[in-house]
Write a protein that holds these residues in place. Structure first.
Motif, PDB file in Angstrom:
ATOM      1  N   UNK A  75       0.867  -1.114   0.053  1.00  0.00           N
ATOM      2  CA  UNK A  75      -0.023   0.046  -0.035  1.00  0.00           C
ATOM      3  C   UNK A  75       1.037   1.224  -0.007  1.00  0.00           C
ATOM      4  N   UNK A  76       1.871   1.238   0.524  1.00  0.00           N
ATOM      5  CA  UNK A  76       2.811   2.470   0.692  1.00  0.00           C
ATOM      6  C   UNK A  76       3.427   2.624  -0.336  1.00  0.00           C
ATOM      7  N   UNK A  77       4.037   1.405  -1.264  1.00  0.00           N
ATOM      8  CA  UNK A  77       4.550   1.480  -2.373  1.00  0.00           C
ATOM      9  C   UNK A  77       3.541   2.191  -3.454  1.00  0.00           C
ATOM     10  N   UNK A  78       2.358   1.599  -3.456  1.00  0.00           N
ATOM     11  CA  UNK A  78       1.382   2.364  -4.348  1.00  0.00           C
ATOM     12  C   UNK A  78       1.199   3.774  -4.221  1.00  0.00           C
ATOM     13  N   UNK A  79       1.018   4.185  -2.937  1.00  0.00           N
ATOM     14  CA  UNK A  79       0.826   5.668  -2.894  1.00  0.00           C
ATOM     15  C   UNK A  79       1.944   6.326  -3.378  1.00  0.00           C
ATOM     16  N   UNK A  80       3.209   5.966  -3.062  1.00  0.00           N
ATOM     17  CA  UNK A  80       4.502   6.584  -3.577  1.00  0.00           C
ATOM     18  C   UNK A  80       4.301   6.509  -5.133  1.00  0.00           C
ATOM     19  N   UNK A  81       4.174   5.589  -5.876  1.00  0.00           N
ATOM     20  CA  UNK A  81       3.958   5.482  -7.377  1.00  0.00           C
ATOM     21  C   UNK A  81       2.945   6.247  -7.814  1.00  0.00           C
ATOM     22  N   UNK A  83       1.572   9.078  -6.750  1.00  0.00           N
ATOM     23  CA  UNK A  83       1.794  10.375  -6.513  1.00  0.00           C
ATOM     24  C   UNK A  83       3.025  10.963  -7.612  1.00  0.00           C
ATOM     25  N   UNK A  84       3.875   9.886  -7.847  1.00  0.00           N
ATOM     26  CA  UNK A  84       5.156  10.231  -8.904  1.00  0.00           C
ATOM     27  C   UNK A  84       4.554  10.477 -10.129  1.00  0.00           C
ATOM     28  N   UNK A  85       3.586   9.371 -10.681  1.00  0.00           N
ATOM     29  CA  UNK A  85       3.522   9.433 -12.145  1.00  0.00           C
ATOM     30  C   UNK A  85       2.016   9.360 -12.299  1.00  0.00           C
ATOM     31  N   UNK A  86       1.082   9.398 -11.192  1.00  0.00           N
ATOM     32  CA  UNK A  86      -0.431   9.119 -11.533  1.00  0.00           C
ATOM     33  C   UNK A  86      -0.880  10.429 -12.355  1.00  0.00           C
ATOM     34  N   UNK A  87      -0.166  11.470 -12.365  1.00  0.00           N
ATOM     35  CA  UNK A  87      -0.891  12.494 -13.398  1.00  0.00           C
ATOM     36  C   UNK A  87      -0.669  12.274 -14.786  1.00  0.00           C
ATOM     37  N   UNK A  88       0.080  11.419 -15.239  1.00  0.00           N
ATOM     38  CA  UNK A  88       0.175  11.429 -16.442  1.00  0.00           C
ATOM     39  C   UNK A  88      -0.866  10.296 -17.310  1.00  0.00           C
ATOM     40  N   UNK A  89      -0.983  10.379 -18.700  1.00  0.00           N
ATOM     41  CA  UNK A  89      -2.024   9.899 -19.417  1.00  0.00           C
ATOM     42  C   UNK A  89      -1.819   8.377 -18.804  1.00  0.00           C
ATOM     43  N   UNK A  90      -3.228   7.881 -18.560  1.00  0.00           N
ATOM     44  CA  UNK A  90      -3.201   6.454 -17.925  1.00  0.00           C
ATOM     45  C   UNK A  90      -2.446   6.530 -16.964  1.00  0.00           C
ATOM     46  N   UNK A  94       0.775   3.662 -15.448  1.00  0.00           N
ATOM     47  CA  UNK A  94       1.905   3.798 -14.966  1.00  0.00           C
ATOM     48  C   UNK A  94       2.329   3.675 -13.520  1.00  0.00           C
ATOM     49  N   UNK A  95       1.327   3.998 -12.615  1.00  0.00           N
ATOM     50  CA  UNK A  95       1.545   3.806 -11.292  1.00  0.00           C
ATOM     51  C   UNK A  95       1.765   2.514 -10.994  1.00  0.00           C
ATOM     52  N   UNK A  96       1.158   1.588 -11.703  1.00  0.00           N
ATOM     53  CA  UNK A  96       0.999  -0.028 -11.364  1.00  0.00           C
ATOM     54  C   UNK A  96       2.386  -0.625 -11.817  1.00  0.00           C
ATOM     55  N   UNK A  97       2.829   0.024 -12.978  1.00  0.00           N
ATOM     56  CA  UNK A  97       4.292  -0.754 -13.423  1.00  0.00           C
ATOM     57  C   UNK A  97       5.411  -0.459 -12.428  1.00  0.00           C
ATOM     58  N   UNK A  98       5.338   1.183 -11.743  1.00  0.00           N
ATOM     59  CA  UNK A  98       6.425   1.391 -11.010  1.00  0.00           C
ATOM     60  C   UNK A  98       6.127   0.879  -9.808  1.00  0.00           C
ATOM     61  N   UNK A  99       4.726   0.650  -9.196  1.00  0.00           N
ATOM     62  CA  UNK A  99       4.596   0.072  -8.143  1.00  0.00           C
ATOM     63  C   UNK A  99       5.000  -1.412  -7.866  1.00  0.00           C
ATOM     64  N   UNK A 100       4.753  -2.091  -8.937  1.00  0.00           N
ATOM     65  CA  UNK A 100       4.913  -3.672  -9.132  1.00  0.00           C
ATOM     66  C   UNK A 100       6.544  -3.856  -9.198  1.00  0.00           C
ATOM     67  N   UNK A 101       7.230  -2.878 -10.089  1.00  0.00           N
ATOM     68  CA  UNK A 101       8.637  -2.992  -9.945  1.00  0.00           C
ATOM     69  C   UNK A 101       9.171  -2.587  -8.667  1.00  0.00           C
ATOM     70  N   UNK A 211       6.540  17.599  -2.558  1.00  0.00           N
ATOM     71  CA  UNK A 211       6.361  17.689  -1.145  1.00  0.00           C
ATOM     72  C   UNK A 211       5.540  16.118  -0.726  1.00  0.00           C
ATOM     73  N   UNK A 212       4.413  15.987  -1.409  1.00  0.00           N
ATOM     74  CA  UNK A 212       3.892  14.640  -0.987  1.00  0.00           C
ATOM     75  C   UNK A 212       4.432  13.616  -1.833  1.00  0.00           C
ATOM     76  N   UNK A 213       5.054  13.811  -2.824  1.00  0.00           N
ATOM     77  CA  UNK A 213       5.877  12.598  -3.662  1.00  0.00           C
ATOM     78  C   UNK A 213       7.004  12.267  -2.447  1.00  0.00           C
TER      79      UNK A 213
END
Length: 432
Positions: A75-81, A83-90, A94-101, A211-213
């Motif tokens: 859950x903490x990794x999902x939140x970080x991912x 906030x980092x890339x969630x604003x990009x198209x899709x 993208x958050x899923x890829x980064x979080x899974x990695x 900051x949130x990131x």
């Protein structure tokens, strides 16, 4: 005659649905009977194959991954991912890829990665309007990076499978996997983004600011530090690769039980039970594969396979590597990851070494082919888990798998034909 009995009985048992470990064991027994050899040989090889001190790393890495899985780190990794890339198209893709990695880096298991991240991200993506097949494909392919991470017990299994063939260092193999893991992550991000743009998926809000990131990163950092601890400890000489696995377990207990306070007693017992079960399966495969490997060596399977490949390729190294990849992919669709490594390494490693491939590089090629098999029916364990979470059929997922499969194939071919991708870091660290 005995060789035909060995291969034929093994294939027949697999087609009948017999579990891989028992298929290997029964094929070994049938071969011994056909050759009029004493049964004691089979059992001696099985026991001897498991009595290796380095095998202690396997249950420890498996246990560390299970603790991470049940300890609420996902859950903490999902939140970080997010906030980092969630604003990009899709953005959720993208958050899923980064979080899974990232989670694959601490768990070291594609199946654990799909179970943990998929249970969080796939339902969330469906609620936000993403198609179920897209959510499953993103998750299952991003999770495959876990097979290349320092906490992956499959790295240890490959090193042990090379015994008597080549000298491969566990630490060098860990270093060799880092750049291919990064390349596979980038390829998965490109695939997820391109499909998201094609289907017109939305962004996940505006960028929240650094900051949130940063705060989300700090919250996820204790879990992510396991990679740094393993690499730093081995590189500095503080502990060996086997001791690093035990250290990973201690760190996982500290993070989940003390820092996050998210590991319940029930979760701890579940992690223990699953780690014992997985370890038993892996060690059984290792022991039985040792007996099977003895008969393969006795009847010169590697040499005969090498001669056949040389005839098929005209002794062209590039074609030999291509044929080996094709054969590993086909076998990987029927065998579990550990079984593929244990059975195929003694056959194909000498062939590729003769054609000029470094054994460390071949290890990464082997792991990537096994990852392909994890997402390909009829075995396809990660894909079946992802489809079960997403409530979608395997057939529907397979119809839209091409971009994600393409990302994995590009990475596999790059690692196969560009040695520096897997050998640059081990060479540099060794030089230092």
């Amino acid at each position: 005659m005995e060789l035909w009995i060995m291969c034929g009985s093994f294939v027949l048992l697999l087609l009948l649905g017999v579990p891989v470990a028992f298929a290997i064991g029964l094929a070994s027994i049938a071969t011994a009977l056909a050759a009029d050899l004493p049964m004691a040989i089979v059992f001696q090889k099985m026991v001897g194959g498991m009595q290796v001190f380095s095998f202690l790393a396997i249950p420890f890495f498996i246990f560390a991954g299970e603790l991470m899985l049940h300890g609420g780190i996902a859950e903490r990794i999902v939140t970080f991912a997010n906030r980092l890339v969630g604003h990009v198209r899709g953005g959720l893709g993208m958050s899923n890829v980064l979080g899974c990695t990232l989670f694959g880096g601490v768990a070291g298991s594609p199946l654990a990665d799909v179970s943990a991240m998929g249970s969080v991200m796939i339902p969330l993506m469906k609620r936000e309007g993403y198609d179920a097949d897209y959510a499953v494909n993103v998750t299952t392919h991003a999770a495959l990076v876990g097979a290349l991470m320092p906490t992956s017990h499959n790295l240890i299994i490959y090193v042990l499978a090379t015994a008597g063939i080549a000298a491969v260092s566990v630490f060098n193999l860990i270093l060799a996997a880092l750049l291919p893991a990064l390349l596979l992550t980038i390829a998965n991000l490109v695939a997820a983004y391109s499909v998201a743009v094609k289907r017109g998926y939305p962004t996940n809000g505006a960028f929240p600011g650094w900051g949130p990131v940063f705060s989300a990163f700090v919250a996820a950092l204790p879990g992510l530090l396991v990679i740094v601890i393993i690499l730093g400890g081995i590189l500095s000489g503080v502990f060996t690769a086997t001791e690093s696995a035990a250290t990973a377990v201690c760190w996982a207990l500290i993070v989940t039980g003390i820092a996050y306070k998210s590991l319940s007693w029930k979760g701890f017992l579940a992690a223990c039970a699953k780690a014992c079960k997985t370890t038993g399966v892996v060690l059984l495969l290792i022991g039985i594969s040792s007996a099977f490997g003895y008969f393969m060596a006795l009847y010169e399977v590697p040499q005969k396979t090498g001669e056949w490949l040389e005839q098929m390729s005209g002794n062209n190294a590039w074609l030999i590597f291509l044929w080996v990849n094709v054969l590993l992919f086909v076998l990987g669709t029927f065998l579990d990851m550990a079984a593929t490594i244990l059975i195929c390494t003694p056959i194909f490693l000498p062939i590729c070494m003769k054609a000029g491939m470094d054994p460390t590089q071949f290890g990464i090629v082997m792991l990537l082919n096994c990852a392909l098999g994890l997402n390909t029916p009829p075995v396809g364990s990660t894909q079946f888990v992802g489809c079960a979470i997403g409530g979608v059929s395997v057939g529907q997922v397979m119809r839209s798998i091409a971009p994600f499969y393409g990302a994995l194939l590009v990475t596999l071919l790059a690692v196969t034909y560009i040695p520096a991708l897997s050998l640059a870091l081990p060479t540099w660290v060794g030089g230092q």
